[in-house]
Design a protein around this motif. Structure first.
Motif, short mmCIF file in Angstrom:
data_model
loop_
_atom_site.label_atom_id
_atom_site.label_comp_id
_atom_site.label_asym_id
_atom_site.label_seq_id
_atom_site.Cartn_x
_atom_site.Cartn_y
_atom_site.Cartn_z
N PHE A 37 0.89 -1.16 0.00
CA PHE A 37 0.00 0.00 0.00
C PHE A 37 0.92 1.21 0.00
O PHE A 37 1.68 1.41 0.95
CB PHE A 37 -0.92 -0.01 1.23
N PRO A 38 0.89 2.02 -1.08
CA PRO A 38 1.89 3.07 -1.23
C PRO A 38 1.34 4.50 -1.18
O PRO A 38 1.32 5.19 -2.20
CB PRO A 38 2.42 2.78 -2.64
N PRO A 39 0.90 4.97 -0.03
CA PRO A 39 0.34 6.33 0.00
C PRO A 39 1.41 7.40 -0.18
O PRO A 39 2.56 7.22 0.25
CB PRO A 39 -0.24 6.43 1.41
N GLU A 40 1.00 8.48 -0.82
CA GLU A 40 1.87 9.65 -0.87
C GLU A 40 1.56 10.46 0.39
O GLU A 40 0.40 10.80 0.63
CB GLU A 40 1.53 10.46 -2.12
N HIS A 46 -8.22 8.59 3.31
CA HIS A 46 -9.68 8.66 3.28
C HIS A 46 -10.27 7.28 3.01
O HIS A 46 -9.53 6.29 2.87
CB HIS A 46 -10.14 9.72 2.28
N GLY A 48 -11.49 5.95 0.49
CA GLY A 48 -11.00 5.28 -0.73
C GLY A 48 -9.69 4.55 -0.44
O GLY A 48 -9.47 3.43 -0.90
N HIS A 49 -8.83 5.18 0.33
CA HIS A 49 -7.58 4.52 0.70
C HIS A 49 -7.85 3.27 1.53
O HIS A 49 -7.13 2.27 1.42
CB HIS A 49 -6.67 5.45 1.50
N SER A 52 -8.20 0.40 -0.61
CA SER A 52 -6.91 -0.10 -1.10
C SER A 52 -6.13 -0.82 0.02
O SER A 52 -5.51 -1.86 -0.21
CB SER A 52 -6.14 1.08 -1.67
N THR A 240 -5.02 1.98 -9.06
CA THR A 240 -6.36 2.32 -9.55
C THR A 240 -6.33 2.56 -11.06
O THR A 240 -5.27 2.71 -11.68
CB THR A 240 -6.92 3.52 -8.77
N PHE A 283 -7.54 -1.68 -10.48
CA PHE A 283 -8.92 -1.92 -10.02
C PHE A 283 -9.64 -0.57 -9.91
O PHE A 283 -9.00 0.49 -9.89
CB PHE A 283 -8.94 -2.66 -8.67
N LYS A 285 -11.75 2.58 -8.47
CA LYS A 285 -11.75 3.34 -7.21
C LYS A 285 -13.09 3.22 -6.52
O LYS A 285 -14.11 2.95 -7.16
CB LYS A 285 -11.51 4.83 -7.50
N LEU A 286 -13.07 3.48 -5.25
CA LEU A 286 -14.30 3.52 -4.47
C LEU A 286 -14.58 4.97 -4.09
O LEU A 286 -13.70 5.67 -3.58
CB LEU A 286 -14.12 2.69 -3.20
N THR A 293 -13.61 12.28 -2.18
CA THR A 293 -12.39 11.62 -1.75
C THR A 293 -11.26 12.05 -2.67
O THR A 293 -10.87 11.32 -3.55
CB THR A 293 -12.54 10.09 -1.77
N SER A 294 -10.82 13.26 -2.46
CA SER A 294 -9.63 13.73 -3.14
C SER A 294 -8.87 14.49 -2.06
O SER A 294 -9.42 15.40 -1.45
CB SER A 294 -10.01 14.64 -4.30
N LYS A 295 -7.63 14.05 -1.84
CA LYS A 295 -6.87 14.69 -0.76
C LYS A 295 -6.76 16.19 -0.98
O LYS A 295 -6.79 16.97 -0.03
CB LYS A 295 -5.46 14.08 -0.69
P1 ATP Z 1 -5.99 11.34 -3.89
O1 ATP Z 1 -6.43 11.65 -5.28
O2 ATP Z 1 -7.07 11.37 -2.90
O3 ATP Z 1 -4.79 12.13 -3.48
P2 ATP Z 1 -4.20 9.28 -4.52
O4 ATP Z 1 -4.49 8.07 -5.35
O5 ATP Z 1 -3.39 10.35 -5.16
O6 ATP Z 1 -5.55 9.82 -3.94
P3 ATP Z 1 -2.20 8.03 -2.93
O7 ATP Z 1 -1.66 8.42 -1.63
O8 ATP Z 1 -1.33 8.11 -4.12
O9 ATP Z 1 -3.50 8.88 -3.18
O10 ATP Z 1 -2.90 6.60 -2.85
C1 ATP Z 1 -2.42 5.47 -2.17
C2 ATP Z 1 -3.11 4.26 -2.72
O11 ATP Z 1 -4.51 4.34 -2.49
C3 ATP Z 1 -2.93 4.15 -4.22
O12 ATP Z 1 -2.56 2.82 -4.53
C4 ATP Z 1 -4.26 4.52 -4.78
O13 ATP Z 1 -4.50 3.89 -5.98
C5 ATP Z 1 -5.23 4.09 -3.67
N1 ATP Z 1 -6.46 4.88 -3.71
C6 ATP Z 1 -6.56 6.22 -3.66
N2 ATP Z 1 -7.84 6.62 -3.74
C7 ATP Z 1 -8.58 5.50 -3.85
C8 ATP Z 1 -9.98 5.23 -3.99
N3 ATP Z 1 -10.86 6.23 -4.02
N4 ATP Z 1 -10.38 3.95 -4.05
C9 ATP Z 1 -9.49 2.94 -4.01
N5 ATP Z 1 -8.16 3.12 -3.90
C10 ATP Z 1 -7.70 4.37 -3.82
#
Ligand code: ATP
Ligand code: MG
Length: 585
Positions: A37-40, A46, A48-49, A52, A240, A283, A285-286, A293-295
Motif C-alpha cells: 500500500f503506497p500512500p503519498e 480517506h 477510498g484509501h 486499497s 487504480t 482496479f 476506485k471507491l 475523496t480527493s486529498k
Molecule cells: P488522492 O487523489 O485522494 O490524493 P491518490 O491516489 O493520489 O488519492 P495516494 O496516496 O497516491 O492517493 O494513494 C495510495 C493508494 O490508495 C494508491 O494505490 C491509490 O491507488 C489508492 N487509492 C486512492 N484513492 C482510492 C480510492 N478512491 N479507491 C481505491 N483506492 C484508492
C-alpha cells in the motif's frame, strides 16, 4: 427430527485480484505473494484509501503473503512528517500490520533515490534515455495526440557520453529548475502517448522531508513507482484505473532494467532486477456518496476553515470516521463486501452505515438521552408516593440480549425531561404519545396520563402536565393491566447529566458532489452539523472518551475523543437507528 441444513459459507464477492493471485500461486510463478500500500504522504487517508488498504493487506493475509506499507515520498513539494505519522496511525487503527514472518515492511521510497539514480545512468549508457533541453511547453507541443505521432526532440540523438555528462550536471545543480529533463527513449510514434519518451527525472530545488537538500533532481512518479516495486520484490502491484495507460511503461522500464548489459569495454553487468518482475493490475476506485475523496479537495476544506480539521467527524478521512465513531470492523466489512472490480464505484453511504449498525447493534450498551428537552411534571407524585422528595428506583438492562453487560439503575422523580416532539396538543393520525387524555409508559418506569401543557405568551409549549397511574411500575405484578400504545424515553430532572450533543449529517447534500475550489462552502450541507444541549441518564456521569452507546430511539453516539470529559460530556451522533435521510432533518 432432521438436522438443520448447514449454512453455506457466505459467498465471497467478486474480486478479480484474488483470482489473479490464486492463478499465480497455482502456476508456481510465485511461492509467496507480496503486495504494497503506497500512500503519498501529502494528506490524510480517506475511505477510498481504506479500500486499497483492505485489498492489499487483506489479500496478502489471506494467502500467507506480506504487504508493505510504503511511503511514496518521491515528490518533495507537499509531503510532511505529520502526514506520515497520521497514515501509520490509521493503518494500525484499521487493524493491519506490516510485520510479517520475514520482518517489518515499512519503507520510504525516498530511501531508494540512489538506486533510481543509478538505474537512470544505466538507461543513459544503454542509449535508452536522453537529456532534453526543450522547454516544458515544447515537449508538450511535440508529443502529438491520439491521431498524430509526436516529433523527435533535437536532443534525442545525443551520444550516451554527452547525455551522461549533462545528467550529472543536472544532479550537481549546474542547471536551473526546469531547464531540462531526462526522458526515456522509447517511441515518439507509439499509439500509447505515455510511451512517447516520457520524462523520468526533473530538476527541482526543494527541501525533502527525508533527504533534506541532498538532491536537486527528483524522479517522476511513473519512473519511481515500478522501481520501488522491483526493489521490494513486490509480486502484485495493485493500483487504480487511471494508471492503466502507464502499465506498458511500467513493464518496459522493469524489463530493460532486468536485462544484463554488455558494456562497451566488454564487461557484462547483471540486470539490476531479477525475474519474475512485479506486475501491475488496476482496479476501480471507491467513492462514497455525499462526500469527496480527493486529498487535494479535502485539504481545501481544512484550509478554508469549512471543517474543523482533517478529523472533523463529517470528513471521509479515516481520522474523521474514527472520531465520528465508525468502527474499523465496519470499514473493513464495507471493503470486503464491495470486492474489486474493473470500474469505479460510487458506494451509497447507507451501505457503510448498515455495516456499522450491524456491528454496533450486538455490542454497545443502551442508555436514555433527551435530545430536545421539554419538562414533564407529574402532578400527583406526592399523592401516589407520599412526598415530593420520594424517588422511585428503576432499572433497565444495559443491553437487551447481553445480560453480562449488567443493569442500569436510575430513579424516577416528579419532574422529568422528555422529547419535545413526544407531545402534541392535537395528535396527528397514528400519534400514540402524549396528548391530553392519553396514557403512555415512561420506559422502564410508570404509565402516566397526560393532562395538558403550559405555554408561553407565544404559544410555545414550556411544560407538559401529567399524572402517574398507580401500580403500573415496569417489572411489578400487574404493571401491564393498563394497556398503552406508546412508550417514551425520559431522564429524571433531579439527577440528569447535561450533555453537548453534536448531530452530524452528510457533509454535502449532493449524492456525488464535485464542487470546484471556489464552490466548496456553498456545496456543504448546512445541516451537516448541529449542536444541541440535552440530558443523559445518570449512569453516564463518568464515561471514558470513545465509549459508544445506543441512545434509545435516537441512534448510536460516541463520547468525543477530543472534547469529552467526565465533567463536560460531549457526544457525537454516529448514525441513526435506521436507514433514511431527509435533507435538513
Ligand atoms: P488522492 O487523489 O485522494 O490524493 P491518490 O491516489 O493520489 O488519492 P495516494 O496516496 O497516491 O492517493 O494513494 C495510495 C493508494 O490508495 C494508491 O494505490 C491509490 O491507488 C489508492 N487509492 C486512492 N484513492 C482510492 C480510492 N478512491 N479507491 C481505491 N483506492 C484508492
Ligand atoms: Mg496521488
Amino acid at each position: 427430527m432432521s438436522a438443520p441444513a448447514p449454512t453455506p459459507p457466505a459467498a465471497k464477492p467478486a474480486n478479480f485480484l484474488r483470482t489473479i493471485i490464486e492463478r499465480d500461486l497455482a502456476s508456481g510463478l510465485h511461492a509467496k505473494i507480496r503486495t504494497r500500500f503506497p500512500p503519498e504522504p501529502n494528506g490524510y487517508l480517506h475511505i477510498g484509501h481504506a479500500k486499497s488498504i483492505c485489498l492489499n493487506f487483506g489479500l496478502a493475509q489471506e494467502h500467507g503473503g506480506a504487504c508493505h506499507l510504503r511511503f511514496d515520498d518521491t515528490n518533495p513539494e507537499r509531503e510532511e512528517q505529520e502526514y506520515v505519522d497520521a497514515i501509520i496511525e490509521m493503518v494500525r487503527w484499521l487493524g493491519f500490520d506490516w510485520k510479517a514472518v520475514d520482518g517489518e515492511h515499512l519503507y520510504y521510497a525516498s530511501d531508494y533515490f540512489d538506486t533510481m539514480y543509478a538505474a537512470a545512468e544505466r538507461l543513459i549508457e544503454r542509449g535508452l534515455a536522453y537529456v532534453d533541453e526543450q522547454s516544458a511547453e515544447q515537449i508538450r507541443a511535440t508529443r502529438g495526440d491520439f491521431t498524430t505521432p509526436g516529433t523527435d526532440s533535437p536532443w534525442r540523438n545525443r551520444s550516451p557520453a554527452e547525455n551522461l555528462a549533462r545528467f550529472r550536471e543536472m544532479r550537481d545543480g549546474v542547471h536551473a529548475d526546469g531547464a531540462m529533463v531526462l526522458r526515456a527513449k522509447i517511441d515518439m510514434a507509439s499509439p500509447n502517448i505515455n510511451l512517447r519518451d516520457p520524462a523520468i527525472y526533473r530538476i527541482r530545488r526543494a527541501h525533502h522531508h527525508n533527504t533534506g537538500d541532498r538532491w536537486c533532481i527528483y524522479p517522476m512518479y511513473t519512473y519511481a513507482h515500478p522501481i520501488e516495486d522491483a526493489i521490494e520484490r513486490i509480486t502484485h502491484s495493485f493500483c487504480t484505473l487511471e494508471f492503466e495507460d502507464q502499465r506498458p511503461f511500467y513493464d518496459w522500464l522493469l524489463e530493460r532494467l532486468a536485462e544484463p548489459w554488455t558494456r562497451p569495454d566488454g564487461v557484462v553487468e547483471p540486470g539490476l532486477f531479477q525475474h519474475p518482475l512485479p506486475k501491475q493490475y488496476e482496479f476501480g476506485k471507491l467513492f462514497l456518496t455525499h462526500v469527496m475523496t480527493s486529498k487535494r479537495k479535502l485539504r481545501l476544506l481544512v484550509e478554508q476553515g469549512i471543517v474543523s480539521g482533517w478529523d472533523d467527524p463529517r470528513m471521509p478521512t479515516l481520522a474523521g470516521l474514527r472520531r465520528r465513531g465508525y468502527t474499523p470492523e465496519s470499514v473493513r466489512r464495507m471493503a470486503d463486501d464491495t470486492g474489486a472490480s474493473k470500474t469505479n464505484i460510487w458506494l451509497d453511504s447507507r451501505v457503510l452505515d448498515a455495516a456499522l449498525r450491524e456491528h454496533l447493534e450486538g455490542q454497545v450498551a443502551r442508555a436514555m438521552a433527551v435530545v430536545d428537552p421539554l419538562p414533564l411534571v407529574l402532578e400527583n407524585w406526592a399523592e401516589v408516593w407520599g412526598s415530593d422528595s420520594h424517588r422511585e428506583p428503576c432499572q433497565a438492562p444495559a443491553h437487551p440480549q447481553r445480560p453480562e453487560l449488567g443493569t442500569r439503575r436510575f430513579e424516577l422523580g416528579p419532574r422529568v425531561w422528555i422529547e419535545r416532539d413526544d407531545y402534541a396538543d392535537v395528535p396527528p393520525k397514528g400519534f400514540f404519545r402524549l396528548f391530553p387524555g392519553n396514557k403512555v409508559r415512561l420506559k422502564y418506569g410508570v404509565v402516566v396520563e397526560c393532562l395538558g401543557a403550559e405555554k408561553d405568551a407565544a404559544g410555545q409549549v414550556t411544560a407538559v402536565r401529567a399524572k402517574v397511574v398507580p401500580d403500573t411500575k415496569s417489572g411489578t405484578p400487574g404493571a401491564d393491566a393498563v394497556k398503552v400504545k406508546g412508550t417514551i424515553t425520559w431522564v429524571a430532572a433531579h439527577d440528569a447529566v447535561p450533555v453537548e450533543l453534536r448531530l452530524y449529517d452528510h457533509l454535502f447534500s449532493a449524492e456525488q458532489p464535485d464542487p470546484d475550489e471556489t464552490g466548496l462552502r456553498e456545496a456543504v450541507n448546512p445541516g451537516s452539523r448541529r449542536v444541541v444541549q440535552g440530558w443523559l441518564e445518570p449512569s453516564l456521569r463518568d464515561v471514558p472518551r470513545e465509549t459508544r452507546f445506543q441512545f434509545e430511539r435516537h441512534g448510536y453516539f460516541i463520547a468525543d475523543r477530543m472534547d469529552h470529559s467526565a465533567g463536560r460530556p460531549v457526544y457525537n451522533r454516529i448514525t441513526g437507528l435506521k436507514d433514511g435521510w431527509t435533507p435538513g432533518k
